[in-house]
Design a protein around this motif. Structure first.
Motif, PDB file in Angstrom:
ATOM      1  N   LEU A  81       0.517  -1.201   0.300  1.00  0.00           N
ATOM      2  CA  LEU A  81      -0.042   0.041   0.130  1.00  0.00           C
ATOM      3  C   LEU A  81       1.039   0.977   0.225  1.00  0.00           C
ATOM      4  CD1 LEU A  81      -2.454  -0.995   2.165  1.00  0.00           C
ATOM      5  CD2 LEU A  81      -3.235  -0.275  -0.036  1.00  0.00           C
ATOM      6  N   LYS A  82       2.126   1.307   1.275  1.00  0.00           N
ATOM      7  CA  LYS A  82       3.102   2.311   0.618  1.00  0.00           C
ATOM      8  C   LYS A  82       3.436   2.783  -0.997  1.00  0.00           C
ATOM      9  CE  LYS A  82       4.401   2.582   5.011  1.00  0.00           C
ATOM     10  NZ  LYS A  82       5.290   2.126   6.247  1.00  0.00           N
ATOM     11  N   HIS A  83       4.144   1.594  -1.062  1.00  0.00           N
ATOM     12  CA  HIS A  83       4.333   1.878  -2.645  1.00  0.00           C
ATOM     13  C   HIS A  83       3.302   2.061  -3.494  1.00  0.00           C
ATOM     14  CE1 HIS A  83       8.412  -0.145  -2.309  1.00  0.00           C
ATOM     15  NE2 HIS A  83       7.779  -0.845  -1.203  1.00  0.00           N
ATOM     16  N   ILE A  84       1.845   1.885  -3.614  1.00  0.00           N
ATOM     17  CA  ILE A  84       1.208   2.020  -4.240  1.00  0.00           C
ATOM     18  C   ILE A  84       0.974   3.968  -3.704  1.00  0.00           C
ATOM     19  CG2 ILE A  84      -1.226   1.904  -4.999  1.00  0.00           C
ATOM     20  CD1 ILE A  84      -1.241  -0.932  -4.385  1.00  0.00           C
ATOM     21  N   PHE A  85       0.885   3.765  -2.892  1.00  0.00           N
ATOM     22  CA  PHE A  85       0.612   5.678  -2.696  1.00  0.00           C
ATOM     23  C   PHE A  85       1.850   6.169  -3.046  1.00  0.00           C
ATOM     24  CE2 PHE A  85      -2.456   4.167   0.942  1.00  0.00           C
ATOM     25  CZ  PHE A  85      -3.839   4.267   0.390  1.00  0.00           C
ATOM     26  N   LYS A  86       3.201   5.686  -2.933  1.00  0.00           N
ATOM     27  CA  LYS A  86       4.060   6.300  -3.470  1.00  0.00           C
ATOM     28  C   LYS A  86       3.667   6.946  -4.634  1.00  0.00           C
ATOM     29  CE  LYS A  86       7.745   5.631  -0.470  1.00  0.00           C
ATOM     30  NZ  LYS A  86       8.584   5.151   0.324  1.00  0.00           N
ATOM     31  N   ILE A  87       3.766   5.856  -5.979  1.00  0.00           N
ATOM     32  CA  ILE A  87       3.901   5.976  -7.584  1.00  0.00           C
ATOM     33  C   ILE A  87       2.276   6.490  -7.625  1.00  0.00           C
ATOM     34  CG2 ILE A  87       2.674   4.299  -9.202  1.00  0.00           C
ATOM     35  CD1 ILE A  87       4.070   2.235  -8.371  1.00  0.00           C
ATOM     36  N   GLU A  88       1.112   6.606  -6.598  1.00  0.00           N
ATOM     37  CA  GLU A  88      -0.413   7.511  -7.435  1.00  0.00           C
ATOM     38  C   GLU A  88       0.275   9.190  -7.074  1.00  0.00           C
ATOM     39  OE1 GLU A  88      -4.523   8.465  -5.302  1.00  0.00           O
ATOM     40  OE2 GLU A  88      -3.335   6.676  -5.068  1.00  0.00           O
ATOM     41  N   LEU A  89       1.227   9.762  -5.748  1.00  0.00           N
ATOM     42  CA  LEU A  89       1.960  11.388  -5.911  1.00  0.00           C
ATOM     43  C   LEU A  89       2.457  11.623  -6.742  1.00  0.00           C
ATOM     44  CD1 LEU A  89       2.487  10.441  -1.933  1.00  0.00           C
ATOM     45  CD2 LEU A  89       1.111  11.982  -2.848  1.00  0.00           C
ATOM     46  N   LEU A  90       3.555  10.079  -6.913  1.00  0.00           N
ATOM     47  CA  LEU A  90       4.724  10.873  -7.844  1.00  0.00           C
ATOM     48  C   LEU A  90       3.142  10.979  -8.917  1.00  0.00           C
ATOM     49  CD1 LEU A  90       7.340  10.510  -9.424  1.00  0.00           C
ATOM     50  CD2 LEU A  90       6.861   8.604 -10.472  1.00  0.00           C
ATOM     51  N   ILE A  91       2.342  10.773  -9.860  1.00  0.00           N
ATOM     52  CA  ILE A  91       1.187  10.646 -10.826  1.00  0.00           C
ATOM     53  C   ILE A  91       0.791  12.156 -10.753  1.00  0.00           C
ATOM     54  CG2 ILE A  91      -0.875   9.767 -12.249  1.00  0.00           C
ATOM     55  CD1 ILE A  91      -0.144   7.048 -11.313  1.00  0.00           C
ATOM     56  N   ILE A  92       0.152  11.957  -9.633  1.00  0.00           N
ATOM     57  CA  ILE A  92       0.035  13.883  -8.920  1.00  0.00           C
ATOM     58  C   ILE A  92       0.754  14.505  -9.647  1.00  0.00           C
ATOM     59  CG2 ILE A  92      -1.067  14.951  -7.248  1.00  0.00           C
ATOM     60  CD1 ILE A  92      -2.485  12.791  -6.357  1.00  0.00           C
TER      61      ILE A  92
ATOM     62  N   ILE B  57       0.371  17.891 -11.991  1.00  0.00           N
ATOM     63  CA  ILE B  57       0.637  19.630 -11.623  1.00  0.00           C
ATOM     64  C   ILE B  57       1.407  19.640 -12.708  1.00  0.00           C
ATOM     65  CG2 ILE B  57       0.948  20.866 -10.078  1.00  0.00           C
ATOM     66  CD1 ILE B  57      -0.517  18.769  -7.804  1.00  0.00           C
ATOM     67  N   ILE B  58       2.789  19.153 -12.215  1.00  0.00           N
ATOM     68  CA  ILE B  58       3.618  19.542 -13.680  1.00  0.00           C
ATOM     69  C   ILE B  58       3.047  19.955 -14.919  1.00  0.00           C
ATOM     70  CG2 ILE B  58       5.861  19.806 -14.528  1.00  0.00           C
ATOM     71  CD1 ILE B  58       6.322  17.959 -12.184  1.00  0.00           C
ATOM     72  N   ASN B  59       2.326  19.071 -15.866  1.00  0.00           N
ATOM     73  CA  ASN B  59       1.991  19.112 -17.226  1.00  0.00           C
ATOM     74  C   ASN B  59       0.829  20.463 -17.031  1.00  0.00           C
ATOM     75  OD1 ASN B  59       1.134  18.241 -19.569  1.00  0.00           O
ATOM     76  ND2 ASN B  59       0.095  16.563 -18.652  1.00  0.00           N
ATOM     77  N   PHE B  60       0.119  20.018 -15.957  1.00  0.00           N
ATOM     78  CA  PHE B  60      -1.254  21.194 -15.923  1.00  0.00           C
ATOM     79  C   PHE B  60      -0.243  22.340 -15.982  1.00  0.00           C
ATOM     80  CE2 PHE B  60      -4.441  23.851 -13.836  1.00  0.00           C
ATOM     81  CZ  PHE B  60      -5.420  24.018 -14.607  1.00  0.00           C
ATOM     82  N   GLY B  61       0.631  22.961 -15.610  1.00  0.00           N
ATOM     83  CA  GLY B  61       1.209  23.905 -15.210  1.00  0.00           C
ATOM     84  C   GLY B  61       2.065  24.767 -17.015  1.00  0.00           C
ATOM     85  N   PHE B  62       2.516  23.660 -17.175  1.00  0.00           N
ATOM     86  CA  PHE B  62       2.715  23.673 -18.709  1.00  0.00           C
ATOM     87  C   PHE B  62       2.435  23.852 -20.002  1.00  0.00           C
ATOM     88  CE2 PHE B  62       7.813  21.886 -16.908  1.00  0.00           C
ATOM     89  CZ  PHE B  62       7.895  22.244 -17.270  1.00  0.00           C
ATOM     90  N   SER B  63       0.818  23.609 -19.770  1.00  0.00           N
ATOM     91  CA  SER B  63      -0.350  23.734 -20.339  1.00  0.00           C
ATOM     92  C   SER B  63      -0.137  24.808 -20.381  1.00  0.00           C
ATOM     93  CB  SER B  63      -1.371  23.401 -19.720  1.00  0.00           C
ATOM     94  OG  SER B  63      -0.113  21.584 -20.541  1.00  0.00           O
ATOM     95  N   ILE B  64      -0.334  25.285 -18.621  1.00  0.00           N
ATOM     96  CA  ILE B  64      -0.865  27.197 -19.459  1.00  0.00           C
ATOM     97  C   ILE B  64      -0.531  28.467 -19.493  1.00  0.00           C
ATOM     98  CG2 ILE B  64      -2.086  28.720 -17.438  1.00  0.00           C
ATOM     99  CD1 ILE B  64      -2.910  26.732 -16.310  1.00  0.00           C
ATOM    100  N   TYR B  65       0.656  27.850 -19.623  1.00  0.00           N
ATOM    101  CA  TYR B  65       2.039  28.543 -19.233  1.00  0.00           C
ATOM    102  C   TYR B  65       2.078  28.550 -21.057  1.00  0.00           C
ATOM    103  CZ  TYR B  65       6.637  30.868 -20.466  1.00  0.00           C
ATOM    104  OH  TYR B  65       7.574  31.203 -21.160  1.00  0.00           O
ATOM    105  N   PHE B  66       2.077  27.432 -21.726  1.00  0.00           N
ATOM    106  CA  PHE B  66       2.169  28.016 -23.244  1.00  0.00           C
ATOM    107  C   PHE B  66       1.063  28.050 -23.787  1.00  0.00           C
ATOM    108  CE2 PHE B  66       5.827  24.597 -22.631  1.00  0.00           C
ATOM    109  CZ  PHE B  66       6.809  25.870 -22.500  1.00  0.00           C
TER     110      PHE B  66
END
Length: 73
Positions: A9-20, A24-33
């Protein structure tokens, strides 16, 4: 709960946080460009309007068209 299930479960939550974070970074870059491209399109549109006004007034030289369009950089 066994130790292996808790560890999984800890590994799954770490992977989930990485995806989140990636989302968020993808959303920020999309707004900027998107903002940057809209700004450039607006500048080109205003430059084209100026060129059309110059052409209608008779003070326009077609040889300088590319130079005039590249000024908005």
């Amino acid at each position: 709960m066994s130790k292996s299930v808790a560890l999984t479960l800890k590994h799954i939550f770490k992977i989930e946080l990485l995806i989140i974070y990636v989302a968020i970074i993808n959303f920020g870059f999309s707004i900027y460009f998107k903002t940057y491209s809209n700004k450039k399109i607006s500048e080109l549109d205003s430059q084209m309007l100026k060129i059309q006004l110059e052409e209608n007034s008779g003070n326009f030289n077609h040889d300088d068209l590319i130079e005039k369009l590249c000024r908005c950089r």
